[in-house]
Scaffold this active site. Structure first.
Site, PDB file in Angstrom:
ATOM      1  CB  CYS A 128      -0.935  -0.244   1.145  1.00 31.48           C
ATOM      2  SG  CYS A 128      -2.073   1.549   1.435  1.00 31.48           S
TER       3      CYS A 128
ATOM      4  CB  CYS B  84      -1.464   4.094   7.990  1.00 34.86           C
ATOM      5  SG  CYS B  84      -2.432   4.873   6.458  1.00 34.86           S
TER       6      CYS B  84
ATOM      7  CB  CYS C 247      -0.844   0.059   8.039  1.00 37.61           C
ATOM      8  SG  CYS C 247      -1.802  -0.895   7.185  1.00 37.61           S
TER       9      CYS C 247
ATOM     10  CB  CYS D 128     -15.238  -8.070   7.035  1.00 35.16           C
ATOM     11  SG  CYS D 128     -16.185  -8.261   8.123  1.00 35.16           S
TER      12      CYS D 128
ATOM     13  CB  CYS E  88     -18.115  -5.989   6.109  1.00 33.87           C
ATOM     14  SG  CYS E  88     -17.178  -4.210   6.196  1.00 33.87           S
TER      15      CYS E  88
ATOM     16  CB  CYS F 110     -17.884  -0.960   9.388  1.00 38.16           C
ATOM     17  SG  CYS F 110     -17.121  -1.559  10.757  1.00 38.16           S
TER      18      CYS F 110
ATOM     19  NE  ARG G 249     -16.508  -6.978  14.337  1.00 42.76           N
ATOM     20  CZ  ARG G 249     -17.026  -5.523  12.626  1.00 42.76           C
ATOM     21  NH1 ARG G 249     -16.326  -5.051  11.958  1.00 42.76           N
ATOM     22  NH2 ARG G 249     -18.528  -5.922  12.400  1.00 42.76           N
TER      23      ARG G 249
END
Ligand code: SAM
Ligand code: DTB
Ligand code: SF4
Length: 334
Positions: free
Chosen positions: A55, A59, A62, A99, A130, A190, A262
């Protein structure tokens, strides 16, 4: 009195909730939880990384950001057949929602077309769907909705005043725009964040305040405890006091009474007693299955046993926002 659905929380009010004695906070959260939810039902979702690593974003938490040496190998988008096999296994193991995550900053239209095909096939198995694919345009959100996507996960991650310490390649407004496109397309949102990234308690309050003051409360609110991955800038961050994590769950429950909260990433490093406290504080959803996206999650047998020991049952039908737990009369939705 039944807790109202509010969108006007002040930072001060939220900080005052955080500062309550632990037992008072849990009592309040549990009281509100029971007004809107079956206290013994927990929604069960299984995650799959359908496009891993590589990616371009930065972040700081991550493991999938290409710029950090975390050992995660970049892979292409999985085929429909390969995803379907995983979805069927998740269903057989008892998950009600599947998901699918992709390590994209924002998908290209051709990626969305492929994911739409995957979504349609997963939905046909009878699972709720999701996806979390990064930033979406309005038309991309419409395409996913038309394919049968029920939820879109897109987190704000942290308080607006801590955001710049964690992410520099997109701003908070980009995230809010995507959430708007998702809602406008008619999908459920979400949206949550991560705690334990070195933020202050006031900033944890800022994260939850921002979520609660969105135009609509996200139907699903994942509260992740940072999974520290070697090679990411946040590896080595001082661990959050476990009770502070429970407080974060309880405050999320109080601010967003009808949402499903969650207990998300981070369970693998929590003992059963801490997880039980999170359920008592109002968490009513988990990720189920040995893996999150690239990191571990408790094994299925352990979770089954935990549910048994706590008398919890999987939530059969998705909780429809706006409905109130059966034995409560005259809900006071503001
Ligand atoms: N790339 C897309 C995006 O960022 O929107 C979708 C996938 S991304 C991995 C989804 C979410 O996972 C992030 O927003 C973050 O909240 C959570 N996450 C990622 N790494 C994490 C970690 N190490 N610990 C806890 N949560 C994490
Ligand atoms: C969310 O809030 N947490 C999930 C899901 N949404 C996509 C992701 C957790 C990822 C944890 C790190 C990993 O396994 O790579
Ligand atoms: Fe990329 Fe999403 Fe990870 Fe950020 S959280 S680096 S956007 S995969």
């Amino acid at each position: 009195m039944i807790a109202a659905i509010r969108h006007d929380w002040s930072r001060d009010e939220v900080e005052r909730l955080f500062a309550l004695p632990f037992n008072d906070l849990l009592f309040q959260a549990q009281t509100v939880h029971r007004q809107y939810h079956d206290p013994n039902a927990v929604q069960v979702s299984t995650l799959l990384s359908i496009k891993t690593g590589g990616c371009p974003e930065d972040c700081a938490y991550c493991p999938q950001a290409a710029r950090y040496a975390t050992g995660v190998k970049a892979e292409k988008l999985m085929s429909v057949e390969a995803v379907l096999a995983k979805a069927q296994a998740a269903k057989d193991a008892g998950a009600s929602r599947f998901c699918m995550g992709a390590a994209w900053r924002a998908p290209k239209d051709r990626d969305v077309a492929k994911v739409a095909e995957i979504v349609g096939a997963v939905k046909a198995l009878g699972l709720q769907t999701c996806a979390t694919l990064g930033m979406l345009s309005g038309p991309q959100a419409d395409t996913l909705k038309a394919a049968g996507l029920d939820f879109y996960n897109h987190n704000i991650d942290t308080s607006p005043d801590y955001y710049g310490e964690v992410i520099h390649t997109r701003d908070m407004q980009d995230r809010l725009d995507t959430l708007e496109h998702v809602r406008a397309a008619g999908m459920k949102t979400c949206c949550g964040g991560i705690v334990g990234m070195g933020e202050s308690r006031a900033q944890r309050a800022g994260l939850l305040q921002t979520l609660a003051n969105l135009p609509e409360h996200p139907e699903s609110v994942p509260i992740n405890r940072l999974v520290q991955v070697a090679g990411t800038p946040l590896a080595g961050t001082e661990a959050l006091d476990p009770f502070e994590f429970v407080r974060s769950i309880a405050v999320a429950r109080l601010l967003m009474p009808a949402s499903v909260v969650r207990l998300s990433a981070g369970r693998e490093s929590m003992d059963d007693a801490l997880q039980a406290l999170c359920f008592a504080a109002g968490a009513n959803s988990i990720f189920y299955g040995e893996k999150l996206l690239t990191t571990g999650n408790p094994d299925v047998e352990h979770d089954r046993r935990l549910f048994e020991r706590l008398g919890l049952k999987p939530m059969e039908v998705a909780f429809e926002p706006g409905t109130v737990h059966a034995d409560i009369v005259e809900p006071a939705h503001a």
